[in-house]
Design a protein around this motif. Structure first.
Motif, short mmCIF file in Angstrom:
data_model
loop_
_atom_site.label_atom_id
_atom_site.label_comp_id
_atom_site.label_asym_id
_atom_site.label_seq_id
_atom_site.Cartn_x
_atom_site.Cartn_y
_atom_site.Cartn_z
N LYS A 158 0.84 -1.20 0.00
CA LYS A 158 0.00 0.00 0.00
C LYS A 158 0.87 1.25 0.00
O LYS A 158 1.85 1.33 0.75
N TRP A 159 0.49 2.21 -0.82
CA TRP A 159 1.08 3.54 -0.82
C TRP A 159 0.06 4.43 -0.12
O TRP A 159 -0.92 4.85 -0.71
N GLY A 160 0.24 4.66 1.17
CA GLY A 160 -0.75 5.37 1.96
C GLY A 160 -0.43 6.86 2.04
O GLY A 160 0.61 7.23 2.57
N VAL A 161 -1.31 7.68 1.53
CA VAL A 161 -1.19 9.13 1.63
C VAL A 161 -2.24 9.59 2.64
O VAL A 161 -3.44 9.40 2.42
N HIS A 162 -1.78 10.14 3.76
CA HIS A 162 -2.67 10.45 4.88
C HIS A 162 -2.58 11.92 5.25
O HIS A 162 -1.51 12.41 5.60
N PRO A 163 -3.71 12.65 5.21
CA PRO A 163 -3.69 14.04 5.67
C PRO A 163 -3.48 14.08 7.19
O PRO A 163 -3.74 13.10 7.90
N ARG A 164 -2.99 15.20 7.67
CA ARG A 164 -2.80 15.40 9.11
C ARG A 164 -4.11 15.08 9.84
O ARG A 164 -5.19 15.48 9.42
N GLY A 165 -4.02 14.29 10.90
CA GLY A 165 -5.19 13.93 11.70
C GLY A 165 -5.92 12.68 11.23
O GLY A 165 -6.80 12.19 11.92
N ASP A 166 -5.55 12.16 10.07
CA ASP A 166 -6.17 10.93 9.57
C ASP A 166 -5.89 9.81 10.57
O ASP A 166 -4.77 9.67 11.07
N THR A 167 -6.90 9.02 10.86
CA THR A 167 -6.74 7.93 11.82
C THR A 167 -7.46 6.70 11.31
O THR A 167 -8.43 6.81 10.55
N VAL B 26 -2.34 6.92 13.53
CA VAL B 26 -2.80 8.28 13.29
C VAL B 26 -1.68 9.05 12.60
O VAL B 26 -0.51 8.88 12.95
N ALA B 27 -2.03 9.86 11.62
CA ALA B 27 -1.06 10.72 10.94
C ALA B 27 -0.96 12.02 11.73
O ALA B 27 -1.90 12.81 11.76
N GLU B 28 0.17 12.24 12.40
CA GLU B 28 0.34 13.46 13.18
C GLU B 28 0.63 14.66 12.28
O GLU B 28 0.39 15.79 12.67
N GLU B 29 1.18 14.40 11.11
CA GLU B 29 1.38 15.39 10.05
C GLU B 29 0.95 14.72 8.76
O GLU B 29 0.79 13.49 8.72
#
Length: 124
Positions: free
Chosen positions: A40-49, A99-102
């Motif tokens: 997986k190539w995971g692109v996560h915005p800040r706060g994504d959980t 969780v994506a902190e950034e």
């Protein structure tokens, strides 16, 4: 022509299938179909959980931070991936969430590729 080769772009292809590039969920005729491994190539915005914790894990996983700051939550500790190339590996039976902190990009490799871990939409 299907010569058993697929050439793509992780960012573009990931957007088509919730980030997944390879695994059991791809069509059987697709070179990206595998029952051995998932990528997986995971692109996560800040706060994504993650919508819910994974429990009863039956796979081994490797997460590698490409960019950002990404927290992996485990039952008894958290691990923060914060420098490009930081990674974590866990095995069978390790419950987890994240969780994506950034804004973050994370490459995930899991094996074997088994059905049953997709999070379905929560009912209102």
């Amino acid at each position: 022509m299907n010569d058993g080769v697929y050439v793509g772009n992780a960012g573009k292809d990931a957007a088509l299938d919730r980030g997944w590039l390879l695994g059991h969920f791809k069509d059987s005729g697709d070179p990206r179909h595998s029952e051995d491994v998932e990528i997986k190539w995971g692109v996560h915005p800040r706060g994504d959980t993650r919508a819910q914790w994974v429990t009863g894990e039956r796979r081994t996983a490797l997460l590698v931070l490409i960019s950002g700051r990404f927290r992996v939550q485990l039952p008894h500790r958290d691990v923060v991936l914060q420098q490009q190339g930081d990674y974590i590996v866990w095995g069978h039976g390790t419950d987890h969430s994240w969780v994506a902190e950034e804004e973050s990009v994370v490459l995930t490799v899991r094996w074997p590729s088994v059905p049953g871990y997709a999070v379905t939409a929560m009912e209102p």
